[in-house]
Write an enzyme that holds these catalytic residues in place. Structure first.
Site, PDB file in Angstrom:
ATOM      1  CG  ASP A  11      -1.698   1.202   1.481  1.00  0.00           C
ATOM      2  OD1 ASP A  11      -2.609   1.162   2.317  1.00  0.00           O
ATOM      3  OD2 ASP A  11      -1.447   2.223   0.800  1.00  0.00           O
ATOM      4  CB  VAL A  34      -3.566   5.146  -5.563  1.00  0.00           C
ATOM      5  CG1 VAL A  34      -3.410   6.117  -6.719  1.00  0.00           C
ATOM      6  CG2 VAL A  34      -2.355   5.223  -4.654  1.00  0.00           C
ATOM      7  CG  ASP A  35      -6.824  11.208  -5.849  1.00  0.00           C
ATOM      8  OD1 ASP A  35      -7.505  11.796  -6.698  1.00  0.00           O
ATOM      9  OD2 ASP A  35      -6.158  11.798  -4.977  1.00  0.00           O
ATOM     10  CB  SER A 118      -3.210   5.810 -16.493  1.00  0.00           C
ATOM     11  OG  SER A 118      -3.279   7.222 -16.522  1.00  0.00           O
ATOM     12  CB  THR A 119      -2.906   0.510 -14.635  1.00  0.00           C
ATOM     13  OG1 THR A 119      -2.651   0.517 -13.225  1.00  0.00           O
ATOM     14  CG2 THR A 119      -1.674   0.926 -15.404  1.00  0.00           C
ATOM     15  N   GLY A 120      -5.890   1.864 -13.366  1.00  0.00           N
ATOM     16  CA  GLY A 120      -7.093   1.480 -12.612  1.00  0.00           C
ATOM     17  C   GLY A 120      -8.330   2.065 -13.272  1.00  0.00           C
ATOM     18  CB  VAL A 121     -10.518   4.882 -12.215  1.00  0.00           C
ATOM     19  CG1 VAL A 121     -11.515   5.821 -12.854  1.00  0.00           C
ATOM     20  CG2 VAL A 121     -11.018   4.360 -10.889  1.00  0.00           C
ATOM     21  CE1 TYR A 122      -9.357   9.123 -14.564  1.00  0.00           C
ATOM     22  CE2 TYR A 122      -7.133   9.927 -14.950  1.00  0.00           C
ATOM     23  CZ  TYR A 122      -8.434  10.142 -14.512  1.00  0.00           C
ATOM     24  OH  TYR A 122      -8.792  11.371 -14.013  1.00  0.00           O
TER      25      TYR A 122
HETATM   26  N1  APR Z   1      -1.338   1.708  -2.987  1.00  0.00           N
HETATM   27  C1  APR Z   1      -0.774   1.417  -4.185  1.00  0.00           C
HETATM   28  N2  APR Z   1      -1.480   1.287  -5.319  1.00  0.00           N
HETATM   29  C2  APR Z   1      -2.825   1.433  -5.220  1.00  0.00           C
HETATM   30  C3  APR Z   1      -3.488   1.735  -4.010  1.00  0.00           C
HETATM   31  C4  APR Z   1      -2.680   1.865  -2.857  1.00  0.00           C
HETATM   32  N3  APR Z   1      -3.212   2.142  -1.657  1.00  0.00           N
HETATM   33  N4  APR Z   1      -4.837   1.831  -4.260  1.00  0.00           N
HETATM   34  C5  APR Z   1      -4.995   1.590  -5.578  1.00  0.00           C
HETATM   35  N5  APR Z   1      -3.798   1.336  -6.152  1.00  0.00           N
HETATM   36  C6  APR Z   1      -3.482   1.030  -7.555  1.00  0.00           C
HETATM   37  C7  APR Z   1      -4.587   0.437  -8.398  1.00  0.00           C
HETATM   38  O1  APR Z   1      -4.723  -0.948  -8.138  1.00  0.00           O
HETATM   39  C8  APR Z   1      -4.024   0.719  -9.785  1.00  0.00           C
HETATM   40  O2  APR Z   1      -3.063  -0.270 -10.102  1.00  0.00           O
HETATM   41  O3  APR Z   1      -3.169   2.261  -8.196  1.00  0.00           O
HETATM   42  C9  APR Z   1      -3.276   2.060  -9.611  1.00  0.00           C
HETATM   43  C10 APR Z   1      -3.968   3.269 -10.219  1.00  0.00           C
HETATM   44  O4  APR Z   1      -5.373   3.081 -10.139  1.00  0.00           O
HETATM   45  P1  APR Z   1      -6.352   4.305  -9.746  1.00  0.00           P
HETATM   46  O5  APR Z   1      -6.115   4.670  -8.343  1.00  0.00           O
HETATM   47  O6  APR Z   1      -7.735   3.903 -10.175  1.00  0.00           O
HETATM   48  O7  APR Z   1      -5.827   5.531 -10.622  1.00  0.00           O
HETATM   49  P2  APR Z   1      -5.992   5.827 -12.186  1.00  0.00           P
HETATM   50  O8  APR Z   1      -6.286   4.607 -12.988  1.00  0.00           O
HETATM   51  O9  APR Z   1      -4.807   6.650 -12.543  1.00  0.00           O
HETATM   52  O10 APR Z   1      -7.315   6.735 -12.229  1.00  0.00           O
HETATM   53  C11 APR Z   1      -7.250   8.019 -11.661  1.00  0.00           C
HETATM   54  O11 APR Z   1      -9.148   7.559 -10.286  1.00  0.00           O
HETATM   55  O12 APR Z   1      -9.196   7.629  -8.035  1.00  0.00           O
HETATM   56  C12 APR Z   1      -9.491   8.345  -9.149  1.00  0.00           C
HETATM   57  O13 APR Z   1      -9.204  10.633  -8.482  1.00  0.00           O
HETATM   58  C13 APR Z   1      -8.648   9.586  -9.262  1.00  0.00           C
HETATM   59  O14 APR Z   1      -9.931  10.453 -11.071  1.00  0.00           O
HETATM   60  C14 APR Z   1      -8.707   9.834 -10.730  1.00  0.00           C
HETATM   61  C15 APR Z   1      -8.661   8.428 -11.314  1.00  0.00           C
END
Ligand code: APR
Length: 173
Positions: A11, A34-35, A118-122
């Site tokens: 984390d 992660v945000d 960018s590999t999560g929500v984006y």
């Molecule tokens: N520690 C490390 N990595 C994490 C954590 C954590 N606590 N929580 C999530 N992640 C990973 C996710 O599994 C993914 O691999 O961070 C990576 C990025 O995923 P997101 O957080 O969804 O970010 P992203 O894809 O860049 O989308 C950004 O999502 O949360 C919103 O405000 C943010 O609008 C923005 C968008």
């Protein structure tokens, strides 16, 4: 001096490095993923500091204190939303890593940890993003001479293992 690049399954909010990088959005007012985790762990002063920044364009990064985090700073990078790859996504993603390292250099930081931006929500495909992350960091290190350690902080063992393979390909540092 050399810079160590390594991949961990952790984390990111728990890492006691000089700066952790946040995968933020252009409003810089928090969100999920992660945000959300970083804002929860840093406490409300992080949101106040972000409000004062007035947003951040895609591909760019901004730095704030880490407040209640073990990390001294948070570098907020705004990654691209994946729209299939034909809208400059690769360049914007590379810019996030480049600009975060530029800020680290400007603050003479010794250690930094990146999430998989960018590999999560984006929706950016993980393998393609990991390749851009590692190659961009490797090609930007010369401009960040104070950095001793770059951590790719993955949220799963599978992702950590993938980064470990990319990092073990023996490229000269
Ligand atoms: N520690 C490390 N990595 C994490 C954590 C954590 N606590 N929580 C999530 N992640 C990973 C996710 O599994 C993914 O691999 O961070 C990576 C990025 O995923 P997101 O957080 O969804 O970010 P992203 O894809 O860049 O989308 C950004 O999502 O949360 C919103 O405000 C943010 O609008 C923005 C968008």
């Amino acid at each position: 001096m050399t810079t160590t690049l390594r991949a961990v399954h952790e984390d990111i909010t728990t890492l006691a490095v000089d700066a952790i990088v946040n995968a933020a959005n252009s409003r810089l007012l928090g969100g999920g993923g992660v945000d959300g985790a970083i804002h929860r762990a840093a406490g409300p002063r992080l949101l106040e500091a972000c409000r004062a920044l007035g947003g951040c364009p895609t591909g760019e990064a901004r730095i704030t204190p880490g407040f209640e985090l073990p990390a001294s700073y948070v570098i907020h990078a705004v990654g691209p939303v994946w729209h299939g790859g034909g809208h400059g996504e690769a360049r914007y993603l590379a810019d996030c890593y480049r600009n975060a390292l530029r800020l680290a250099a400007g603050h003479e930081l010794a250690s930094i940890a990146f999430p998989c931006i960018s590999t999560g929500v984006y929706g950016y495909p993980f393998e393609a993003a990991a390749k851009i992350a590692v190659s961009t960091v490797r090609h930007t290190l010369a401009q960040a001479p104070t950095l001793r350690e770059v951590i790719f902080c993955c949220f799963s063992g599978r992702e950590r293992d993938h980064y470990a393979v990319l990092l073990s390909d023996g490229n000269p540092r």
